[in-house]
Motif scaffolding. Structure first.
Motif, mmCIF file in Angstrom:
data_model
loop_
_atom_site.group_PDB
_atom_site.id
_atom_site.type_symbol
_atom_site.label_atom_id
_atom_site.label_comp_id
_atom_site.label_asym_id
_atom_site.label_seq_id
_atom_site.Cartn_x
_atom_site.Cartn_y
_atom_site.Cartn_z
ATOM 1 N N LYS A 146 0.829 -1.207 0.000
ATOM 2 C CA LYS A 146 0.000 0.000 0.000
ATOM 3 C C LYS A 146 0.865 1.258 0.000
ATOM 4 O O LYS A 146 0.602 2.209 -0.734
ATOM 5 N N SER A 196 2.471 1.708 -3.375
ATOM 6 C CA SER A 196 1.468 2.128 -4.355
ATOM 7 C C SER A 196 1.137 3.603 -4.196
ATOM 8 O O SER A 196 1.006 4.332 -5.183
ATOM 9 N N GLN A 197 1.004 4.074 -2.968
ATOM 10 C CA GLN A 197 0.715 5.482 -2.720
ATOM 11 C C GLN A 197 1.865 6.371 -3.195
ATOM 12 O O GLN A 197 1.635 7.434 -3.778
ATOM 13 N N THR A 236 4.047 5.679 -5.565
ATOM 14 C CA THR A 236 4.054 5.638 -7.028
ATOM 15 C C THR A 236 2.952 6.525 -7.596
ATOM 16 O O THR A 236 3.178 7.275 -8.553
ATOM 17 N N LEU A 237 1.766 6.473 -6.998
ATOM 18 C CA LEU A 237 0.659 7.307 -7.446
ATOM 19 C C LEU A 237 0.988 8.783 -7.265
ATOM 20 O O LEU A 237 0.733 9.604 -8.148
ATOM 21 N N SER A 238 1.575 9.128 -6.133
ATOM 22 C CA SER A 238 1.935 10.515 -5.864
ATOM 23 C C SER A 238 2.954 11.028 -6.876
ATOM 24 O O SER A 238 2.815 12.133 -7.413
ATOM 25 N N SER A 254 3.456 9.872 -9.897
ATOM 26 C CA SER A 254 2.803 9.934 -11.209
ATOM 27 C C SER A 254 1.942 11.186 -11.334
ATOM 28 O O SER A 254 1.946 11.849 -12.378
ATOM 29 N N MET A 255 1.226 11.525 -10.284
ATOM 30 C CA MET A 255 0.378 12.718 -10.308
ATOM 31 C C MET A 255 1.231 13.985 -10.408
ATOM 32 O O MET A 255 0.873 14.917 -11.138
#
Length: 89
Positions: free
Chosen positions: A13, A16-17, A19-21, A23-24
């Motif tokens: 988790k 993933s957070q 990586t998402l951050s 990417s954004m």
């Protein structure tokens, strides 16, 4: 075993957070260029639009069908870039 699975899930988790951050952040930088870059792009767009207008005018004078389309594309390009430059100031 349950503790081990919980640790793996928590680590997944977290990764993933992160990586998402990232990417954004990257998407925001790519879709919102700096004022300097945007100004340069608008000036290039105005130059291309002007060339399209000139090419379209020559095409119209020679009786070519593509002349009108070229003029319309050039006018649209110039106007949209002028609007973008005024919006930045």
């Amino acid at each position: 075993m349950i503790n081990y699975n919980d640790k793996i899930i928590d680590a997944t988790k977290k990764m993933s957070q992160e990586t998402l951050s990232k990417s954004m952040d990257r998407a925001k930088k790519l879709t919102h260029p700096s004022k300097k870059i945007s100004r340069i792009g608008s000036k290039i767009g105005m130059t291309v639009g002007t060339l399209l207008i000139i090419t379209g005018t020559i095409g119209i004078l020679l009786g070519r069908k593509w002349g009108i389309g070229s003029c319309l594309a050039g006018v649209t390009s110039v106007f949209s870039n002028i609007i973008n430059l005024k919006r930045m100031n």
